[in-house]
Write an enzyme that holds these catalytic residues in place. Sequence first.
Site, short mmCIF file in Angstrom:
data_model
loop_
_atom_site.label_atom_id
_atom_site.label_comp_id
_atom_site.label_asym_id
_atom_site.label_seq_id
_atom_site.Cartn_x
_atom_site.Cartn_y
_atom_site.Cartn_z
CE1 TYR A 68 -4.42 -0.96 -0.11
CE2 TYR A 68 -3.55 -2.79 1.17
CZ TYR A 68 -4.56 -2.23 0.40
OH TYR A 68 -5.70 -2.94 0.14
CG ASP A 105 -6.83 8.21 -8.19
OD1 ASP A 105 -7.54 9.21 -7.92
OD2 ASP A 105 -7.02 7.50 -9.20
CG HIS A 120 -14.71 2.44 -2.26
ND1 HIS A 120 -14.78 1.89 -3.52
CD2 HIS A 120 -15.89 2.12 -1.67
CE1 HIS A 120 -15.93 1.27 -3.67
NE2 HIS A 120 -16.63 1.40 -2.57
CB CYS A 128 -2.95 3.95 14.27
SG CYS A 128 -2.83 2.66 15.55
CB CYS A 131 -4.20 5.39 18.69
SG CYS A 131 -2.98 5.89 17.44
CB THR A 186 -17.37 2.45 -12.27
OG1 THR A 186 -17.64 1.41 -11.33
CG2 THR A 186 -18.66 3.13 -12.69
CB SER A 187 -16.57 -2.99 -13.65
OG SER A 187 -16.25 -3.02 -12.28
CG ASN A 211 -16.67 1.33 -19.22
OD1 ASN A 211 -15.85 0.65 -19.84
ND2 ASN A 211 -16.83 1.24 -17.91
N PRO A 212 -15.13 2.26 -22.31
CG PRO A 212 -12.87 1.71 -22.14
CD PRO A 212 -13.99 2.38 -21.42
#
Length: 238
Positions: A68, A105, A120, A128, A131, A186-187, A211-212
């Site tokens: 991550y 992002d 999301h 943390c 805490c 988005t799917s 969407n493509p």
Amino acid sequence: MDDALLRARAVLASARRVVAFSGAGVSAESGIPTYRGDADSLWSAGNFERFANPRGYRRHLPESYRWYRERAIAVARAQPNPAHHSLAQLEARVPDFTLVTQNVDSLHLRAGSKNVIEIHGHLRDARCDDCGRRIPWAQAPDHHDCVCGGMLRPDVVMFEEMLDERALARAQDAARRAEVLLSIGTSAQVWPAAELPLIAQESGAQVVIVNPDLAGQPAGPSVIGLEGRAGEVLPRLL
Ligand code: NAD
């Protein structure tokens, strides 16, 4: 596509309440891999089981923490593309505009979008688990130990975790009020976020999909599909 583009332009031109709902495809042209699909997609090669849910994350420490951290550093280096910029420009001319993104992002914010719901979470900080302390990833330690002895993790919503209730409620409310909902890159498979275009549709909104790959996307008389890459279609649409 040209006929659909003209129809989509017309509905957008008169709309006063607009929701843009974005997914990983919006950032594909910024060089950030999507979740599914290509061989280099994020959740291929066993990454899903190791990193996408809290159990896998704990079991594969410290590798998962470092994965991550590397992702956070990579997205911080990426640049917003014409799709992000177009959406920021659209916000400036629509009286009631909400951008609900599944992306972590921060590229919408960096492109200048203001009323953004990051449903999301985001990859700006490590958090943390005990805490609640937040540390920007650029200053995060090599290991996952917080100074309190707890475990550092990304400030994102992993699979099997609950979304922030207030963020979800705000997004659903915006979808219910929208005259037009743009669903971009988005799917539409990750719930409950994927419900937003359906909520808008049921409430009488026009839904415009960019969407493509239009297979598996919502369909019906109130849906306009624009087949193509977000960075090319959105500047033409707006
Ligand atoms: P997804 O990978 O399931 O679907 C990506 C979609 O984008 C596909 O439908 C694909 O056809 C489309 N697409 C690919 N290139 C495109 C382009 N240039 N223009 C427009 N569309 C394009 O992604 P999703 O639907 O966002 O899945 C949801 C999950 O993905 C979310 O939980 C989100 O947090 C996460 N995610 C975020 C990022 C990011 O922050 N950039 C990256 C990967 C995944």
